[in-house]
Design an enzyme around this catalytic site. Structure first.
Site, mmCIF file in Angstrom:
data_model
loop_
_atom_site.group_PDB
_atom_site.id
_atom_site.type_symbol
_atom_site.label_atom_id
_atom_site.label_comp_id
_atom_site.label_asym_id
_atom_site.label_seq_id
_atom_site.Cartn_x
_atom_site.Cartn_y
_atom_site.Cartn_z
ATOM 1 N N HIS A 190 68.886 102.054 43.824
ATOM 2 C CA HIS A 190 68.782 100.611 44.038
ATOM 3 C C HIS A 190 67.684 100.072 43.128
ATOM 4 O O HIS A 190 66.650 100.729 42.933
ATOM 5 C CB HIS A 190 68.429 100.290 45.486
ATOM 6 C CG HIS A 190 69.471 100.737 46.459
ATOM 7 N ND1 HIS A 190 69.215 100.908 47.806
ATOM 8 C CD2 HIS A 190 70.771 101.057 46.295
ATOM 9 C CE1 HIS A 190 70.315 101.303 48.422
ATOM 10 N NE2 HIS A 190 71.271 101.416 47.522
ATOM 11 N N LYS A 528 103.452 96.022 44.723
ATOM 12 C CA LYS A 528 103.876 95.904 46.124
ATOM 13 C C LYS A 528 103.141 96.988 46.914
ATOM 14 O O LYS A 528 103.234 98.168 46.588
ATOM 15 C CB LYS A 528 105.392 96.092 46.249
ATOM 16 C CG LYS A 528 106.182 94.844 45.875
ATOM 17 C CD LYS A 528 107.670 95.024 46.118
ATOM 18 C CE LYS A 528 108.009 95.240 47.585
ATOM 19 N NZ LYS A 528 107.642 94.103 48.432
#
Length: 828
Positions: A190, A528
């Site tokens: 981070h 799809k």
């Protein structure tokens, strides 16, 4: 910390800073692989308190709890997130409420050692916090820090995260920010940078997103800013969305619930250059802190303004002639109150000619891109899209931005002058603009009205108001015939009533296509996803609480069946009102859609069963259309415009709600779909409106596997292992020439699970009838059949049709509770 009683497994009463606390089971092993005990965890949090508490102060803390320990690498234990402060928590623990769709929840504020110890006692190993704090009166402040979560995908590692961190560092420093790296205690790194608190979470998130995009553009081989996990292999995902006001990040110095007691540990930049960089354990962190190593300490004292950070992140001062702001916060400028300030309209010959409107506000130029420029008459509105704020020096900028740079192309000043502001709100700006003498604008009273989104990339309408007679026009501002399109009054972009469409509308449907017909259509292709269609209505009430409501294609309310999408803590949109169209899917262990797995969810109605299956079979909501936004009916807008707005409002959402990418090449989409074992593709005309309830050739579908929906009309009893249960189902399909409107289509006896057979038995028993509901059933199938009223629809996959139109080699896929018999369509 004093105590009464000393055995490791018996309950003890301890006194911490005047608080009396009961702790127990100190000898319980929480990390089996290292033998780390609960007592050691409590000791860690007590000793690291001076380092962790400043980062937790005034932030609501979400906890991740492992009541039975974290387990091992091979057999990890289950954990659960806790937001609401636990019942029975000591009354002296500070708490503040946050509104959720189900009401307010009290979150703990961790402000002293005693609270840290109590959390460790109740197995709250991980502490997660947002980037904002509560104010003195419990109000939510703007974020005071920016965070980037560098998450390695498959094939990437911590060293690659460090490389990406080193790429981000000079960009952040160029914005006037001083980033501090934190090895996350899990897989990645981070980066934190302190902010002044002058910008909203949406604005900071936009900064982080642009930074991530910039790194991806220059280093696509090692970094990505895309949330889709499908593109992360070998790359580091720069997760900018952690700056969203609804999201949380593991707190620096918090333990992690990994197989080993690693910590989210602040590091120095020199450490990130170490080839042997690794995650640190709690013992490592305690030793470092005792030695005075606390790289995060400087973060609390940093103070910078991020207002122009997005602007700087997109530009390299050595490559573009555009003015660059100082790294110091801008001097205070015109406040957001009525008054006179400066403006500029620039003509930008980028990839497409457009105009940029910029207005002075609070030391920067608030900016909008206006593709068609200022409307010439009050009966026309033009789209405007908010961009990043620009420095005041941009008021006079004209020049050529080199090819390959952000915004490449020639920039000229079309007109400039002053604006007397009548109103300046987050969603509305009104003022009288006076251009330079002899300029093309003259005097114009203009209104900017926000129609969707917040902050950068939000959508607005630019409207010329009546009430000012003086106006001069320029031929360069007249749209060409190719660009001209009918516009509608503000507040109803498509001319439809504000209340339409409703959440009860029927979705637009695709016709069957062939490879040749989809090539002729052109457009783009979508995968799809082999799920169930769902119309979603997002609405925020007067209290600020918001909720997503879901309806199946049949109109059935299915909201409660998918709490991970609709309940408290579900993905959160930043707008007030929207209607979306999409598909709910379930993924198998390989990450591919599985209609079979979805069957375990789509028919459940009991809360306890749903709660159990949420963990076993999580779902995602794949969105592909936007029908309404903040009270405006969008169904008459072209699909390309609806899609662009949809992508903006979903940015920053959790992975559970996504807008999947589209393909420009239908053949490539079809090949990708086949390679992944998916159902097929839908090719769509980008200019198509949304035709609710209609099946149209402007959307064409191609399937790899032949499938057919059918009405259940009978049961044949099972034999052998299936004795006493369903052996096969008798099916029918629509036929307008048949006396009953249905014709027999064959039977299906494979593809059933035991659970599905039980579910079918329960659903079909109440529908028994003595009369055959369909003609043409062969004697062999009818001899022992038990007839069913034609109320339920199922789906089968099959090889082909026989010459007399009977399904060949049919295999059961599942009930389609989202569809009614009247909606069954005969597949070719």
């Amino acid at each position: 910390m004093g105590g009464e009683g000393r055995t490791s497994d018996e309950a003890q009463i301890v006194h911490i800073d005047g608080r009396r606390l009961r702790i127990s089971n100190l000898g319980k092993v929480v990390y089996p692989e290292t033998g780390t005990t609960k007592g050691e965890i409590i000791d860690y949090y007590a000793r690291i308190a001076p380092a962790i508490l400043p980062g937790l102060a005034r932030r609501p803390v979400t906890r991740k709890r492992w009541v039975e320990g974290v387990g091992t690498t091979q057999d990890p234990a289950e954990a659960f997130f806790a937001k609401q402060l636990e019942r029975g928590a000591p009354s002296w623990i500070s708490r503040l409420p946050i509104e959720h769709s189900g009401g307010a929840k009290d979150y703990p504020l961790v402000e002293d050692v005693a609270t840290l110890v109590w959390l460790a006692q109740v197995a709250a190993i991980e502490l997660h916090v947002p980037q904002w704090r509560f104010g003195p009166d419990g109000e939510r402040l703007n974020p005071d820090r920016l965070v980037l979560d560098l998450d390695p995908g498959p094939g990437a590692d911590l060293a690659q995260c460090a490389a990406v961190a080193r790429l981000a560092r000079p960009i952040l420093e160029g914005m006037g920010l001083a980033p501090v790296p934190v090895t996350s205690g899990s897989k990645g790194i981070h980066l934190y940078a302190a902010l002044s608190g002058g910008q909203s979470s949406d604005a900071v998130s936009a900064v982080a997103h642009e930074l991530a995009r910039a790194i991806e553009a220059d280093h696509p081989d090692i970094a990505t800013s895309t949330m889709s996990k499908a593109v992360r292999t070998g790359r580091v995902f720069i997760d900018w969305s952690q700056n969203n006001g609804k999201k949380t990040t593991i707190a620096p110095y918090s333990l992690r619930g990994r197989p080993q007691p690693w910590v989210a540990a602040p590091r120095t930049w020199d450490e990130l250059n170490d080839p042997g960089l690794r995650q640190l354990s709690f013992d490592d962190v305690l030793q470092r802190f005792s030695a005075g190593i606390d790289p995060l300490g400087a973060l609390a004292s940093a103070h910078v303004s991020p207002a122009l950070a997005p602007y700087v992140a997109k530009r390299d001062a050595s490559r573009t002639p555009e003015p660059m702001p100082s790294t110091a916060p801008p001097e205070p400028g015109a406040p957001r109150i009525p008054g006179t300030r400066r403006f500029v309209i620039q003509q930008h010959h980028a990839r497409r000619l457009h105009f940029d409107l910029r207005i002075e506000d609070s030391g920067v130029l608030v900016s909008w891109a206006v593709p068609k420029g200022v409307p010439e008459t009050p009966d026309r509105n033009h789209l405007a899209v908010m961009t990043e704020p620009h420095p005041l020096e941009y008021l006079t900028f004209a020049g050529t931005i080199p090819r390959g740079e952000y915004g490449a192309g020639e920039m000229t000043v079309w007109d400039t002058g002053t604006v007397t502001v009548e109103k300046w709100r987050d969603n509305e700006v009104i003022g009288t603009f006076t251009g330079r003498p002899g300029g093309p604008l003259g005097v114009a009273r203009l209104a900017l009205i926000r129609t969707g989104g917040e902050g950068e990339k939000s959508s607005w309408l630019l409207h010329r108001m009546t009430g000012r007679p003086e106006r001069r026009r320029s031929p360069s501002f007249r749209p060409t015939p190719a660009d001209a399109s009918p516009e509608t009054p503000a507040g109803s972009p498509s001319g439809s009533p504000a209340g339409s469409p409703s959440s009860g509308l029927s979705p637009m449907l695709a016709e069957h296509g062939t490879p040749g017909s989809v090539r002729a259509l052109g457009g783009w292709a979508e995968i799809k996803w082999d799920g169930i269609r769902a119309i979603g209505t997002w609405r925020r009430d007067g209290t600020g609480a918001a909720k997503l409501t879901l309806r199946a294609r049949s109109g059935t309310d299915i909201t409660d069946r998918y709490p991970e999408l609709t309940a408290d803590g579900a993905p959160h949109l930043t707008i007030d009102d929207a209607v979306v169209d999409g598909e709910i899917i379930a993924l198998d262990h390989t990450g591919r859609p599985s209609f079979t797995r979805l069957q375990a969810r789509m028919h459940l109605t009991r809360a306890r069963e749903i709660e159990r299956e949420v963990v076993r079979v999580p779902v995602r909501y794949h969105l592909f259309d936007l029908l309404r936004l903040d009270g405006h009916d969008l169904t008459r807008l072209p699909l390309r415009d609806r899609r662009e707005l949809l992508e903006r409002i979903v940015e920053g959402c959790d992975d559970a709600v996504v807008v999947p990418p589209v393909f420009d090449d239908a053949d490539a989409a079809l090949a990708t779909s086949a390679r992944l074992g998916l159902e097929g593709i839908v090719v769509k005309d980008p200019a198509s409106p949304y035709l609710a309830g209609q099946r149209t050739s402007r959307w064409l579908k191609i399937k790899h596997t032949r499938m057919q929906e059918a009405v259940i009309v009978g049961i044949r009893p099972g034999k052998g292992d299936r004795a006493g249960r369903i052996g096969s189902l008798l099916l029918a399909v629509p036929d307008p020439d048949a006396p009953t409107g249905l014709r027999y289509a064959g039977r299906v006896g494979t593809g059933f699970t035991d659970r599905e057979l039980d579910r079918l038995g329960t659903a079909l028993d109440p529908l028994r009838t003595d009369l055959c509901p369909v003609d043409g059933v062969p004697q062999a199938d009818a001899s022992d059949a038990r007839w069913i009223l034609p109320r339920l629809v199922g789906e089968v996959e099959f090889a082909n049709w026989t010459p007399d139109r009977i399904l060949r080699h049919a295999r059961w896929r599942g009930l389609r509770s989202d569809k009614a018999p009247g909606g069954v369509v005969l597949e070719p």
